[in-house]
Write a protein that holds these residues in place. Structure first.
Motif: not given
Length: 182
Positions: A17-24, A67-68, A74-78
């Motif tokens: 996902s785009a969120a995963d790409l941002a984390l990478y 990012l959050a 991804v807010r809760q995970d962060l």
């Protein structure tokens, strides 16, 4: 990585996902350069320089915080990653103060950033990363013990510690299989 992040904006045949790409991106652009410099310094001088540790922690906090704010999925995970980083960091600093031979203060101050980055990817990655760190540090300690034939010889744990997020990403499929979530 949480399934909630996979619901929209899928890339690569639905795998990332785009969120995963941002984390990478944060891992490769923010974390990796700091980790390489810190690992080099620790391997050479047996210390993790405070300015580099502070730069890693601050830049990672800012990037994961942004990012959050920008990606609600991804807010809760962060949030969980931040709380874990604070708790583990406080425990590590306490151990470093009470028993300095067990854990260096530089390693203790670096640990929150490692935990935050690893936990940002999810629970399986955190478990795999921490297990990987423990196994590699134990192996390195055994090699040092066998090579020097003396107990109590200090060695640089920083490079192993800083590999945590990468070990987490590599080992997550094994944790998934062990937990039956694969």
């Amino acid at each position: 990585m949480a399934d909630a992040r996979r619901d929209g904006g899928l890339w690569c045949n639905g795998g990332v996902s785009a969120a995963d790409l941002a984390l990478y991106g944060v891992l490769l652009v923010v974390y990796l350069p700091h980790a390489v410099l810190l690992a080099w310094a620790d391997g050479r001088e047996h210390r993790l320089p405070n300015p580099l540790v502070a730069s890693l922690t601050l830049s990672l906090t800012v990037c994961l915080g942004l990012l959050a704010l920008l990606v609600p999925s991804v807010r809760q995970d962060l949030k969980v990653a931040a709380v874990l980083a604070l708790l583990v960091g406080a425990g590590a600093i306490l151990i470093a103060l009470v028993a300095p031979p067990l854990l260096g203060m530089g390693d203790a101050k670096t640990l929150p950033a490692v935990v935050a980055m690893t936990a940002a990817f999810g629970g399986q990655q955190l478990i795999a990363g921490m297990l990987g760190i423990m196994l590699l540090a134990g192996l390195a300690g055994t090699v040092v013990l066998v090579a020097t034939r003396r107990a109590g010889v200090r060695f640089a744990v920083g490079p192993v510690l800083l590999a945590g997020p990468f070990l987490g990403l590599l080992g997550a499929p094994l944790v998934d299989a062990a937990l039956g979530t694969a």
